[in-house]
Design a protein around this motif. Structure first.
Motif, PDB file in Angstrom:
ATOM      1  N   SER A   1     -31.597 -27.427  -1.526  1.00 41.82           N
ATOM      2  CA  SER A   1     -30.997 -27.768  -2.819  1.00 41.82           C
ATOM      3  C   SER A   1     -31.439 -26.835  -3.941  1.00 41.82           C
ATOM      4  O   SER A   1     -30.911 -26.917  -5.052  1.00 41.82           O
ATOM      5  N   GLU A   2     -32.389 -25.956  -3.670  1.00 43.86           N
ATOM      6  CA  GLU A   2     -32.810 -24.991  -4.680  1.00 43.86           C
ATOM      7  C   GLU A   2     -33.237 -23.695  -4.017  1.00 43.86           C
ATOM      8  O   GLU A   2     -33.658 -23.690  -2.856  1.00 43.86           O
ATOM      9  N   TYR A   3     -33.075 -22.602  -4.752  1.00 39.74           N
ATOM     10  CA  TYR A   3     -33.379 -21.287  -4.188  1.00 39.74           C
ATOM     11  C   TYR A   3     -34.853 -20.964  -4.376  1.00 39.74           C
ATOM     12  O   TYR A   3     -35.373 -20.990  -5.482  1.00 39.74           O
ATOM     13  N   LYS A   4     -35.531 -20.647  -3.257  1.00 43.52           N
ATOM     14  CA  LYS A   4     -36.944 -20.306  -3.307  1.00 43.52           C
ATOM     15  C   LYS A   4     -37.224 -18.962  -2.640  1.00 43.52           C
ATOM     16  O   LYS A   4     -38.355 -18.643  -2.314  1.00 43.52           O
ATOM     17  N   GLY A   5     -36.167 -18.181  -2.419  1.00 49.74           N
ATOM     18  CA  GLY A   5     -36.321 -16.893  -1.745  1.00 49.74           C
ATOM     19  C   GLY A   5     -37.032 -15.864  -2.595  1.00 49.74           C
ATOM     20  O   GLY A   5     -37.149 -15.983  -3.812  1.00 49.74           O
ATOM     21  N   LYS A   6     -37.506 -14.807  -1.934  1.00 50.13           N
ATOM     22  CA  LYS A   6     -38.231 -13.740  -2.624  1.00 50.13           C
ATOM     23  C   LYS A   6     -37.272 -12.789  -3.340  1.00 50.13           C
ATOM     24  O   LYS A   6     -37.585 -12.255  -4.398  1.00 50.13           O
ATOM     25  N   TYR A   7     -36.097 -12.549  -2.728  1.00 51.21           N
ATOM     26  CA  TYR A   7     -35.168 -11.581  -3.322  1.00 51.21           C
ATOM     27  C   TYR A   7     -34.454 -12.172  -4.529  1.00 51.21           C
ATOM     28  O   TYR A   7     -33.934 -13.293  -4.480  1.00 51.21           O
TER      29      TYR A   7
END
Length: 455
Positions: A290-296
């Motif tokens: 439900s939320e973006y936690k990526g490095k890029y």
């Protein structure tokens, strides 16, 4: 009496130690290791601060204790919740009922007691997130860039002032020269000379008519070529990259997360058309993400931006995040199509992906001088390196000439299971026609026949 008091005090101390030891069993875990284990095993169904498929796990040890259970019960539940429920444990069955009877994965044999202690310690005392180095680097870069931009602006201002002074000087010099020319034209000698010269365009054209006709003819040829060239590029949209109603980065999904193209575009392998995936396909993953936690993070954007696009997806499919259920209220997404063949052209994706996959990859890579341009997936031969694109764009011309050139240079893979069976009676004929060991390209098996693509 003294002896009794002495033993009483020792008993209280022993009980206190026992209680403190029992209360801190789970606290012997390592929260950092627990965080890694949690991300690897739990995040598909759980989060610390909110309900996903299962309940929020932040402070779960205290919650369980308030309900009259202990850490040992949590070990049993995490290890094998099915066995615990089957034993008739009332609290286990209550938790199962409250969460929609969705069975939790069995971790018996996968997670040790120490692993479970680490996870529980993470849910109790999650380590603080360290500030991303990339953000600090970005700030430093932004500061440096601002200073450089200010210096460049100052230099540009100086150059602009110098240029204006130079232009003013040039205009003053031209005025002086024009004044001198006017004085010269007023002299009697020049008036006599002007009377013998051509002073109108019609007279000039009449004197040099053959030159004028030649120039007009050349201009007509150039104009005809320009119109022809313009007509030849009608419908060619290489580089076309429209904005979409929901921002979808192929670089994040196909590049960073290595999601196979055909997981979403399944029709490319089994059908004529590689369809636009339905939002249900997106929800297979984003029901729990439900939320973006990526490095890029793309320059000019942040994690909140990507998370907002996930929320937009939820709004379109009618997903209630708090209840983990669909509301039934949906809103279609009007995607802007990028690749679209004209109605008079027949193109079958499955034919190229199944029968021509390896042949197309080999042919494309053979033409590349730079190894970094080589491809590993057949889709990239036509659509470009989609896994590097934040916004998808049309990578090739998709003209008839472009297709024909590919058919003339792509060698047919006769060892492919499809071709081996389909052309088994054609192999000998092709060997006789082109010679043993000759390169047999797609045009040799009908790749240039008009009826193959136009019907």
């Amino acid at each position: 009496m003294i002896s009794w008091r002495k033993h009483y005090k020792k008993g209280l101390i022993a009980i206190g130690l026992l209680l403190s030891t029992g209360a801190s069993v789970y606290a012997q875990g390592d929260p950092k290791k627990g965080q890694e284990l949690f991300k690897a095993n739990c995040t598909a169904c759980h989060a610390l601060d909110k309900k996903v498929v299962g309940p929020a796990l932040g402070g779960v040890v205290e919650k369980v204790k308030k309900d009259g259970q202990d850490v040992d019960w949590l070990h049993k539940w995490i290890s094998n919740n099915e066995k615990l429920r089957a034993s008739g444990d009332a609290y286990a069955n209550k938790i199962y009922e409250e969460n929609g009877k969705v069975a939790m994965q069995v971790f018996e044999g996968k997670l040790s007691d120490q692993d479970i202690d680490d996870i529980l310690e993470y849910t109790t005392n999650p380590p603080k997130e360290e500030p991303a180095a990339e953000a600090e680097g970005a700030t430093a870069v932004d500061t440096t860039a601002s200073i450089e931009a200010a210096k460049a602006q100052q230099l540009n201002s100086k150059i602009m002032i110098a240029a204006l002074i130079a232009i003013a000087g040039l205009l003053f010099w031209l005025l002086l020269k024009i004044r001198q020319l006017v004085k010269i034209q007023q002299s009697p000698e020049l008036s006599e000379l002007n009377s013998t010269r051509v002073v109108s365009f019609s007279a000039l054209y009449e004197k040099y008519s053959f030159v004028g006709k030649g120039i007009v003819g050349l201009l007509a040829l150039f104009a005809a070529y320009g119109v022809w060239n313009w007509l030849m590029w009608v419908g060619v949209y290489k580089g076309y990259a429209p904005e979409q109603p929901i921002y979808f980065s192929h670089k994040i999904h196909a590049g960073e997360n290595k999601i196979d193209c055909q997981l979403c575009h399944s029709g490319a392998k089994y059908g004529k058309v590689s369809e636009i995936p339905s939002l249900n396909v997106c929800m297979n993953c984003h029901r729990s993400i439900s939320e973006y936690k990526g490095k890029y993070i793309e320059p000019g954007k942040d994690r909140e931006f990507y998370t907002s696009q996930i929320k937009t997806l939820y709004a379109h499919v009618g997903w209630d995040e708090s209840k983990q259920a669909y509301t039934g209220k949906t809103e279609p997404v009007e995607w802007t199509r990028i690749h679209n063949m004209p109605d008079f052209v027949y193109f079958n994706h499955s034919q190229h992906v199944v029968a021509g996959e390896q042949a197309i990859i080999n042919s494309f890579n053979a033409k590349q001088k730079d190894a970094s341009n080589k491809i590993d997936v057949v889709c990239k031969a036509c659509h470009g390196k989609i896994d590097t694109m934040n916004v998808v764009q049309m990578a090739n011309n998709f003209t008839m000439g472009w297709c024909i050139d590919c058919h003339r240079t792509t060698e047919v893979d006769m060892n492919n299971g499809y071709n081996k069976e389909y052309f088994k009676n054609l192999h000998d004929k092709l060997k006789k026609q082109y010679g043993e060991g000759s390169k047999i390209t797609v045009d040799a098996i009908g790749g240039l026949e008009c009826g193959k693509c136009h019907y």
